[in-house]
Design an enzyme around this catalytic site. Sequence first.
Site, PDB file in Angstrom:
ATOM      1  N   HIS A 566       0.846  -1.206   0.000  1.00 40.07           N
ATOM      2  CA  HIS A 566       0.000   0.000   0.000  1.00 40.07           C
ATOM      3  C   HIS A 566       0.879   1.253   0.000  1.00 40.07           C
ATOM      4  O   HIS A 566       0.673   2.174  -0.779  1.00 40.07           O
ATOM      5  CB  HIS A 566      -0.920  -0.014   1.222  1.00 40.07           C
ATOM      6  CG  HIS A 566      -1.711   1.247   1.402  1.00 40.07           C
ATOM      7  ND1 HIS A 566      -3.028   1.351   1.055  1.00 40.07           N
ATOM      8  CD2 HIS A 566      -1.345   2.482   1.868  1.00 40.07           C
ATOM      9  CE1 HIS A 566      -3.453   2.586   1.293  1.00 40.07           C
ATOM     10  NE2 HIS A 566      -2.447   3.287   1.809  1.00 40.07           N
ATOM     11  N   GLU A 567       1.863   1.262   0.868  1.00 42.38           N
ATOM     12  CA  GLU A 567       2.743   2.438   0.976  1.00 42.38           C
ATOM     13  C   GLU A 567       3.509   2.675  -0.318  1.00 42.38           C
ATOM     14  O   GLU A 567       3.565   3.784  -0.827  1.00 42.38           O
ATOM     15  CB  GLU A 567       3.726   2.256   2.135  1.00 42.38           C
ATOM     16  CG  GLU A 567       3.090   2.262   3.504  1.00 42.38           C
ATOM     17  CD  GLU A 567       2.150   3.421   3.686  1.00 42.38           C
ATOM     18  OE1 GLU A 567       2.440   4.517   3.174  1.00 42.38           O
ATOM     19  OE2 GLU A 567       1.101   3.231   4.320  1.00 42.38           O
ATOM     20  N   HIS A 570       1.796   4.367  -3.130  1.00 40.32           N
ATOM     21  CA  HIS A 570       1.693   5.830  -3.146  1.00 40.32           C
ATOM     22  C   HIS A 570       2.771   6.397  -4.074  1.00 40.32           C
ATOM     23  O   HIS A 570       2.525   7.333  -4.834  1.00 40.32           O
ATOM     24  CB  HIS A 570       1.895   6.421  -1.755  1.00 40.32           C
ATOM     25  CG  HIS A 570       0.674   6.341  -0.896  1.00 40.32           C
ATOM     26  ND1 HIS A 570      -0.481   7.004  -1.221  1.00 40.32           N
ATOM     27  CD2 HIS A 570       0.437   5.703   0.264  1.00 40.32           C
ATOM     28  CE1 HIS A 570      -1.385   6.759  -0.276  1.00 40.32           C
ATOM     29  NE2 HIS A 570      -0.855   5.971   0.625  1.00 40.32           N
ATOM     30  N   GLU A 596      -5.095   6.370  -2.184  1.00 42.92           N
ATOM     31  CA  GLU A 596      -5.172   5.321  -1.157  1.00 42.92           C
ATOM     32  C   GLU A 596      -5.729   4.026  -1.750  1.00 42.92           C
ATOM     33  O   GLU A 596      -5.256   2.926  -1.461  1.00 42.92           O
ATOM     34  CB  GLU A 596      -6.081   5.752   0.002  1.00 42.92           C
ATOM     35  CG  GLU A 596      -5.652   7.034   0.697  1.00 42.92           C
ATOM     36  CD  GLU A 596      -4.318   6.903   1.412  1.00 42.92           C
ATOM     37  OE1 GLU A 596      -3.948   5.774   1.786  1.00 42.92           O
ATOM     38  OE2 GLU A 596      -3.654   7.940   1.590  1.00 42.92           O
TER      39      GLU A 596
END
Length: 804
Positions: A566-567, A570, A596
Amino acid sequence: MRCFLTASLVVASLAGHVYGHRHVAPTSLEEGRTSHRRKSLGFGPEHPHAVFHSTPYQIQTNGFTPMDPAMDPLEVARIFVEDVLMGKLSESSTYRIRGDSYTDKNTGVTHVYVRQLVNGLEVADGDMNINIKDGMVLSYGNSFFNGVTPEPFTNVNAFRDPRQEACETMYNSFMSFQPTHPVDSEQIIMGQAPTPSADIHEAQHLLHDNCGLMSFPEHLNSDDMSDFRPALLQFMATATPNADVAGDILNRFTHHKDSMKVSQTSHFAPSHDEQPIEFTVDNVPDAVNPVKAKLAYIQVPTEGGETTELHLVWKFEVEMQDNWYETSVSATAPHKIISVVDWASDAPIPKVPQVVPATYNVFKWGINDPAVGSRSIEKENFDSLASPVGWHAIPYAHDPSFKGVRLTTNDFYRNTTTTWGNNVFAQENWEGQNAYIYNYRPDAGSKNEFHYEYDPQETEKPDAMDEAQKYINTTITQLFYTTNMVHDLYYRYGFDEVAGNFQQYNFGRGGAENDGVIANAQDGSGFNNANFMTPPDGQNGRMRMYLWNTALPYRDGDLEAGIVIHELSHGLSTRLTGGPANSGCLGWGESGGMGEGWGDFLATTIRSNKIYSDYAMGAWAANRESGIRNYVYSLDETVNPSTYKTLDKPGYWGVHAIGEVWAEILWVVSQKLIEKHGYSDDLFPPAPLEDGTVPAGDFYRPSKKGPLVPKYGNSLIVQLVLNGMKLQTCRPSFFDARDAIIQADQVLTGGENFCELWAGFSARGLGQDASVINRTPWGGGVRTNGYSVPPACKDYVTPKEASI
Ligand SMILES: *[C@@H]1O[C@H](CO)[C@@H](O)[C@H](O)[C@H]1NC(C)=O
Ligand SMILES: *[C@@H]1O[C@H](CO)[C@@H](O)[C@H](O)[C@H]1NC(C)=O
C-alpha cells in the site's frame, strides 16, 4: 489527511477539511495506548473548467486532425496545444513542455506534460497531459486557466523583479559587510553562529558566480510581495505539529524572519523558456532541509464557482520531520494558504567483495502476513530487467554513504552484504528521525545469508517494545525483500526509469536518479500506522513502517506485505499521475482517495489466489479480523455495499474512506476480467532472453507485433490500472480514472474488454449515467449512481449474471 487508521481504531478521528481552513488531526489516546497521529494538511481549489477527454469524438470536435504518424510526438503535442487549446487563451498565456514527458516502451504512447505560464510565471495548477500515439492525440486533460489574465508586473512598487533585486541587495550587503558584526547568544545556541570570514568569502563567491545570495533590505515592508518570508513563516506556524514552535514563530516573528538565509538557486544552464527564478531558504523553523520558494499563480474559483481567477502566490516545498509539503500561499497579506499537498502519505497504516547471491528467511512473496503462512528461505531472485545488478549492488557514485568520499577504487559498483542497494535502503529507525545512512541494518556476512530467528514472546506491556526490537534483523530483512519485489514487479508493468521509479542509478535508461526508497523499519515516530513521502522524481521516497501495539507481543507492520505494498503504491500512483516531476496531482478529495485506493487494490490483488476469496486490509497488524477499513473487499454486496454514491455519506470525506470505495470498485472490475481471461498464479512476467526480448511464455498473449498484453485477468487489470495512471489527468476524479482505464484497454488490446470494464464499473454505480453536482475540494457533493453501460454493451451479460 492521509492516515491509514480508520474510525474503527481511532474513533471519529477523520474529519474533512474545509477549504482555506487548517485542519489538525487529533492525537488519540485509547486505553493508555500512545498512538501517534501525524498532522497533515491537504486542500486546494476545485477547477470547475478542468476536463479529461478520452474519446476521439471529443478530440475531433476540438478541430484537431491526426498528424503524420511518423511525426515527433512532442511536435504533435506542440501543434495540438497551439492549434486547439492556446488559441482560446489570452496572449500573456504561454506554456512549457515539461522535461519529464516520456514514451511508454510497451504501449508506444507518449505521455506529454505541459505547464501553463502567465506573464512568465508558472500557473501552479495549470496542467495539461496529452497522450499521443502514431500522430494521434488519444486523450488529454486540461486545467489551464482560461480567464482574463492579470497585468504583468511593470509597476516597481507593486512588484520588484526578485532577480534584479537579489543582485542589487546582494551587492549592497556585500559592500556594507562588517567583518566583526555582533553575534547574539541565541544564534550560538542554535548552532548558527556566523563566522564572518567564511561568510564574506561565501558572499564574494556567490556574487561573483551568479549573484546568488539575496538578503531582503529592511526598507521593504512585510506586505511587499517580493518578500516571501512572512508568507513562509505563516505557513510554518500553521503546518508545524508542535504548538510551542507555532507560538514561538508568532511571538518572535521578526527574529525568525531575519534569521532566514535566502539564496537563489542557480541552474546549471539557462533554460530557453526562462524558468521563473527559484530561491532556497535556510533556517526555517521546523523544516529539516532548506525550503524551496518561487513565485507563481494559482487558480481560485470565483464567486459562484463557475470560473477561476489567478492569484499571485509563493509556492513552497517544505520538508519537515513527518511531512513534505508543496503549498501555495498568497503573496500578499494576509498570506492565506490556498493549496497544500503533503507528499507524505500515511498508511494506517565499508567495501566488501562480491559474494554469492543473497538468501533471506522471509514470508515469501504472496504470503501477506504471519497469520496466513510461515517463513521460508528465499533467494535474491531479482528480475534481470528491473534490477540488472541485483538488490545488493550500487554504484559508488550514487551511494549516499560515499558522498564526498575520495575513492581509492576503480570499481564502478559497490557490493553490499547489508540491506542497502540500488532500489532500497532498509534500516531501523527507532528514534524516528530523518537520518538513515548510519542507522542499524543487518550484515549477512560473506555468505550473504539473511537468516534470522523470529519468535517474539508475550511480555508485560512495558517490555513489549524491547521484545519487538530483538527481531529487528528479521523485520528489516523482510522490509528489504518486499520492497525490492514490489520495485521489480511494478517495473515490469511499466513503472520504469522514464516513468519516474525509485532507483539510485538508472543504468543510462533515462529518468531522474538518486531516488531509491528509504525504508525505515520499526520507525519510532509512531504506532499503528505507516507512511510514505513521494517528492518529485530524482529525490528519495521515504517509507516509515511502525509497530502496532494492538496485541502482545506487538505486531510489526514490516511483516505485513499488504501495508508495505500500500505504501509503495503511493510512490507509484503519485509519480505516474501527471508525470514524474509533479507530485501534486493526488493531494485531496477524490484524487487523494484514489491514491489510497490503488494501494489497497494492488495489495489485495497481489495476495489473492486462484480460488476467489474476500480480503481485509491490515487485519493481522490491527489484530482485527475485518481489518482497518469499513468493509472487507468483496464481490458480495451484502458484505461490501460500497458504490459511487457511498462517497456522499458522512465519514466519507477522508481520503482513506474514499479510497476504500475506489478499491472496491476496482476489485469488482478485476473479477470481470478474471471471469473472462482466467487467473495467473504468478504476476511476474518471464525474464527477458539474452537478446533482451521478452518471451511470451504463459504470461503474455502470443503476438508478433504490438504491445505485450498480459494473458490472464489479474495480470491484465494490473497492467490496465498502471497504464490508466499514466493516461489520466492531474487531479483526476473517479470518472477520469475510470475513463483512463477504459482507454488503456483501447490502446493495449483495441478495446476488447470495453464491455467487461463498463460492466464492472457500472455494477458499483460508476456507469455511464453516474453524475455528481456541487463537488467540493475535500470530496463533498451530491452523487447519483449510474448503472447504464454504453449502447454497444447493452446485450452484454456477464457469466455471473447469466447464471442467476
Ligand atoms: C559487484 O556487483 C557487480 C554488479 O553485479 C558486479 O559486476 C561486480 O563484479 C561485483 N564486484 C565484485 C568486486 O565482486
Ligand atoms: C542481528 O544480526 C547481527 C548480524 O548481522 C548480529 O550480530 C546481531 O546480534 C543480531 N541482532 C539481534 C538483535 O539478533
